[in-house]
Every structure is written in structure tokens, then in C-alpha cells.
Design a protein around this motif. Sequence first.
Motif, mmCIF file in Angstrom:
data_model
loop_
_atom_site.group_PDB
_atom_site.id
_atom_site.type_symbol
_atom_site.label_atom_id
_atom_site.label_comp_id
_atom_site.label_asym_id
_atom_site.label_seq_id
_atom_site.Cartn_x
_atom_site.Cartn_y
_atom_site.Cartn_z
ATOM 1 N N ALA A 151 0.794 -1.214 -0.145
ATOM 2 C CA ALA A 151 0.043 0.012 0.238
ATOM 3 C C ALA A 151 0.884 1.365 0.088
ATOM 4 O O ALA A 151 0.418 2.250 -0.561
ATOM 5 C CB ALA A 151 -0.975 0.259 1.279
ATOM 6 N N ALA A 152 1.859 1.100 0.544
ATOM 7 C CA ALA A 152 2.934 2.335 0.815
ATOM 8 C C ALA A 152 3.604 2.598 -0.736
ATOM 9 O O ALA A 152 4.223 3.520 -0.793
ATOM 10 C CB ALA A 152 3.865 2.126 1.705
ATOM 11 N N SER A 153 3.668 1.762 -1.470
ATOM 12 C CA SER A 153 4.076 1.862 -2.923
ATOM 13 C C SER A 153 3.064 1.910 -4.059
ATOM 14 O O SER A 153 2.410 2.172 -3.671
ATOM 15 C CB SER A 153 5.067 0.381 -3.324
ATOM 16 N N ASP A 154 3.544 2.174 -5.119
ATOM 17 C CA ASP A 154 2.643 2.433 -6.265
ATOM 18 C C ASP A 154 2.770 1.593 -7.443
ATOM 19 O O ASP A 154 2.214 1.575 -8.528
ATOM 20 C CB ASP A 154 2.817 3.827 -6.798
ATOM 21 N N ARG A 155 3.613 0.409 -7.155
ATOM 22 C CA ARG A 155 3.926 -0.352 -8.235
ATOM 23 C C ARG A 155 2.857 -1.710 -8.395
ATOM 24 O O ARG A 155 2.110 -1.756 -7.351
ATOM 25 C CB ARG A 155 5.244 -1.469 -8.054
ATOM 26 N N PRO A 156 2.431 -2.215 -9.437
ATOM 27 C CA PRO A 156 1.444 -3.330 -9.519
ATOM 28 C C PRO A 156 1.968 -4.536 -8.571
ATOM 29 O O PRO A 156 2.938 -4.623 -8.302
ATOM 30 C CB PRO A 156 1.958 -3.903 -11.002
ATOM 31 N N VAL A 157 0.824 -5.170 -8.094
ATOM 32 C CA VAL A 157 1.121 -6.085 -7.101
ATOM 33 C C VAL A 157 0.268 -7.562 -7.831
ATOM 34 O O VAL A 157 -0.676 -7.616 -8.282
ATOM 35 C CB VAL A 157 0.298 -5.696 -5.784
ATOM 36 N N LEU A 158 1.052 -8.667 -7.704
ATOM 37 C CA LEU A 158 0.468 -9.885 -7.884
ATOM 38 C C LEU A 158 0.135 -10.776 -6.656
ATOM 39 O O LEU A 158 1.128 -10.959 -5.765
ATOM 40 C CB LEU A 158 1.364 -10.660 -8.861
ATOM 41 N N ILE A 159 -0.991 -10.994 -6.176
ATOM 42 C CA ILE A 159 -1.147 -11.948 -5.016
ATOM 43 C C ILE A 159 -1.469 -13.252 -5.503
ATOM 44 O O ILE A 159 -2.611 -13.529 -6.368
ATOM 45 C CB ILE A 159 -2.638 -11.258 -4.368
ATOM 46 N N ARG A 160 -0.833 -14.253 -4.989
ATOM 47 C CA ARG A 160 -0.683 -15.619 -5.292
ATOM 48 C C ARG A 160 -1.284 -16.476 -4.372
ATOM 49 O O ARG A 160 -0.679 -16.525 -3.112
ATOM 50 C CB ARG A 160 0.700 -16.088 -6.001
ATOM 51 N N LEU A 264 3.837 -9.075 -20.358
ATOM 52 C CA LEU A 264 2.738 -8.691 -19.263
ATOM 53 C C LEU A 264 2.809 -9.225 -18.055
ATOM 54 O O LEU A 264 2.713 -8.546 -17.000
ATOM 55 C CB LEU A 264 1.337 -9.182 -19.693
ATOM 56 N N PHE A 265 3.125 -10.566 -17.769
ATOM 57 C CA PHE A 265 3.452 -11.129 -16.418
ATOM 58 C C PHE A 265 4.347 -10.339 -15.542
ATOM 59 O O PHE A 265 3.921 -9.901 -14.558
ATOM 60 C CB PHE A 265 3.687 -12.634 -16.652
ATOM 61 N N PHE A 266 5.670 -10.083 -16.244
ATOM 62 C CA PHE A 266 6.440 -9.647 -15.120
ATOM 63 C C PHE A 266 6.044 -7.787 -15.021
ATOM 64 O O PHE A 266 6.858 -7.448 -14.161
ATOM 65 C CB PHE A 266 7.806 -9.492 -16.125
ATOM 66 N N ARG A 267 5.257 -7.220 -15.849
ATOM 67 C CA ARG A 267 4.964 -5.958 -15.720
ATOM 68 C C ARG A 267 3.988 -5.799 -14.483
ATOM 69 O O ARG A 267 3.865 -4.788 -13.753
ATOM 70 C CB ARG A 267 4.339 -5.352 -16.975
ATOM 71 N N LEU A 268 3.212 -7.006 -14.592
ATOM 72 C CA LEU A 268 2.325 -7.010 -13.120
ATOM 73 C C LEU A 268 2.785 -7.750 -12.095
ATOM 74 O O LEU A 268 2.088 -7.584 -10.773
ATOM 75 C CB LEU A 268 0.880 -7.792 -13.677
ATOM 76 N N ASP A 269 3.866 -8.285 -11.963
ATOM 77 C CA ASP A 269 4.379 -9.043 -10.860
ATOM 78 C C ASP A 269 5.592 -8.324 -10.155
ATOM 79 O O ASP A 269 6.761 -8.831 -10.014
ATOM 80 C CB ASP A 269 5.091 -10.365 -11.429
ATOM 81 N N MET A 270 5.330 -6.767 -10.017
ATOM 82 C CA MET A 270 6.510 -6.014 -9.663
ATOM 83 C C MET A 270 6.605 -6.370 -8.018
ATOM 84 O O MET A 270 7.778 -6.347 -7.342
ATOM 85 C CB MET A 270 6.253 -4.649 -9.854
#
Length: 413
Positions: A151-160, A264-270
Amino acid sequence: MLNGFRIVLVEDDEIMGSSLLQRLELEGASVQWFKQVRPALGALRTPRVPVDAVICDIRLPDGDGENLFNTLCQTVSPPPFLFITGHGGVEQAVRLMQAGAAEYVTKPFEMPVFLDRLSMLLNSQSDDQADPTIGISAAALRVDELALQAAASDRPVLIRGGPGTGKALVAKRIHDQSDRRAAPFVTVNIARDPNLDAALFAEQGAVRTVADGTLFLQALSRLPGEQQLKLLHVLDDGFDGRIVASCGHDMEQIMAGGGFLPDLFFRLDMLEIPVPPLADRTEDAVWLASRLFDQFNSRREMRMTGISRLAEQAIRAHDWPGGGREVRSRLARAIETASGDHLQPADLFPERIASEDRIMTLAEARAAAERRQIIEALERVDGQIGQAAKLLDVSRTTLWDKMQKLGLSGQSD
């Protein structure tokens, strides 16, 4: 003053304990009173409902409050502690505050002073902390910690994680704690939406309506190739919002088979947040069942008293392949059909009645016992496999092999 707060009192003195219990309940608090360290430790490790504060005497017949606090800190994030001490124990109380305890009072004390200290402690905690997101176990609290970091960041997050593990709750937690919380939180369930192209990219689709809010993409692995390319173009063109996505643990295999674009995956898996299955977090199953019990029970015309201890044991022993969804389904059905004052194992697991005379084989009993012991060891060391192997006095390879056979997961270290 204390309406709605849940407090654990650990005090062996009958007069002091009775006095505090009566006054706290008079102020509106719900109180559990323990007179020794051991039962208090068990109740605080796996509470049926979240505990807001612990009032604890430092000197107790089977140990002391410092031991109780330090033992809890090894496996969970304990509730705030308000210690009661004599003048001779002030140095110890100060040491405890430096270790993370919240406050202390010295005997004798005036009740108004004590209540003011407790009220300030509770109100400051309620302002700073939200309810647990997916549970109260060390693993669940670690997920919550990672969500707050995200939440303190602004990068994309992947929840697995697997089905029913609370991935959507984690996504909402990230948004609600971020600087984007005033903007929309828009969810697209890729596995269920019949017209993904419109849901994502139309004039009133999620990509446009989310503005600078959070777009939550559920079941990312199910996104068709055409929409993958469109989403990649959206990101390349400068997307104002933030993407939080969820998926299972099979994305690498899907990519290897050509089913998902690596770009796309690695763009969303920051930033990545793994959510352990409920089978590895048995105390969270009990916690969730308790919360759902209150919710469903309030709808009954003749309300039940609670969940029996035998039912709690059955909840801990179940593997919960359907995760939280299965907990919800079983609780709803059990409360609707139960006839007693307390939920019993047969209410939650009626399918077991037909086979209750069957004796477990030695191999099944051994596997069940090993599973319980491995889960307990992993919980104590926050899922670190190497440290758990040391506790269990086996090699890391042996433990890993057993975990694979039993369907358990942990973290490499």
C-alpha cells in the motif's frame, strides 16, 4: 468507556482479579480471566475472536508476564499488553515496554487512573490498526504486513494463492491503505465475466472508469491472449491507475506453454504477496468460523450459544480444500440445521456420520500426527523450512519431502 472491546485479564489474585473483572464489564468490555500463564498463552495464541488488549500481572504462580509476552512474540504479533507490577518490578516493566509492550501501572493504583491508561491504549490501537485481513496466525499477519508494504508503494501487485484464501480481501486492503483510497476500486473477475473486452476496454469499462484508482484483476491466468495484448498496450500508453492482480501458483507453467505473455506477467509481478492455504493456517479456520458464526447466528430466530470445543477441534483437523468459501458454506448450513445450543462436529461435517465407526489405519494416523507437528513447527518459525527442520530434528530434505507428500507449503531459507 470500553464498549465493544475484548480484553484478556491474567491475574492470580482473587480479590484484584474479581475487582478488575467487575469494573471492566461494568464499563462495557468483554473479559476473559485467566489465573496462570499456561491457559492464557493457549487462548492468546489461538483466540476465538480478536483480542484488543491484555491486562497482565507480572508475577504469576506458573511463570511471569514477561515470559508470557516474549513467548507470544515468537509466533504471533500479540495484542497490546498493560502490565500490573509492584514498585520493585518497575525496571522489568520498562524493559517490557522497550520490547514492544504498551503500558504498565504500579500497585497500588487508583481505578480511574487505571481505566484512563487502558482507554488511551485501546483508542490509540483502534485508530492505528484495522481488523486482521485473512486471519490471526503468524502466516496471515505476514500477509497483512506485506499488504501494508504494498500500500505504501505504487507498483503493480500480484497476489498468489489457491481458491478461497482471501486474495480479494488482500487486494481491497492494499487499496484502502494506499494514497488511492479516495479513488475507485474496480474489480473484474476474468473467470466469470462473459464479455471481458467490454468489461475492460469499453467506454464504461474498468480501464477508463478506474481513473487513478485501483483495478483488481481476479484470475489473471484466465485472461485471453487478445486481451493480454490490449492490456499491455494500455500500460505502455501510460495507465493512470494501479493494477493489483490475483492468480494461482501455476503461472510459470502457463507461460511456458504459451498461454500467457511473459512481458505482461513481469509488468504485473513487480510486488508479490503469497497467501498460504487455509490447511496450513488452522487457527485462521477457527477464527473465520467464529466471525461467520456471529454473522449467521444473528439471523436465527432462536440464537445459538456458540461453537463447541469439539467442533473447533474438528475445524482444526479438516484440510479445507475449498478454503474460506468452504468454511462459509459449512457454517451457513450448520447453523441453519443445528438443533442444539452449540455447534457440534456433526453439524459441520455431517458426511462423517456414516463412517464414524471406521478406525483410522496406522499409516493414516501417523500421517495426520506428522502433519499437525509440521504445521505447528512452521507456524513457530514463520514458515521457514530450514528452521522448522531443526525444531523437528530432521534434515531439510526430509522435511521438504514430507511436506510435498502432505500437501504443505513453506518458505525457503
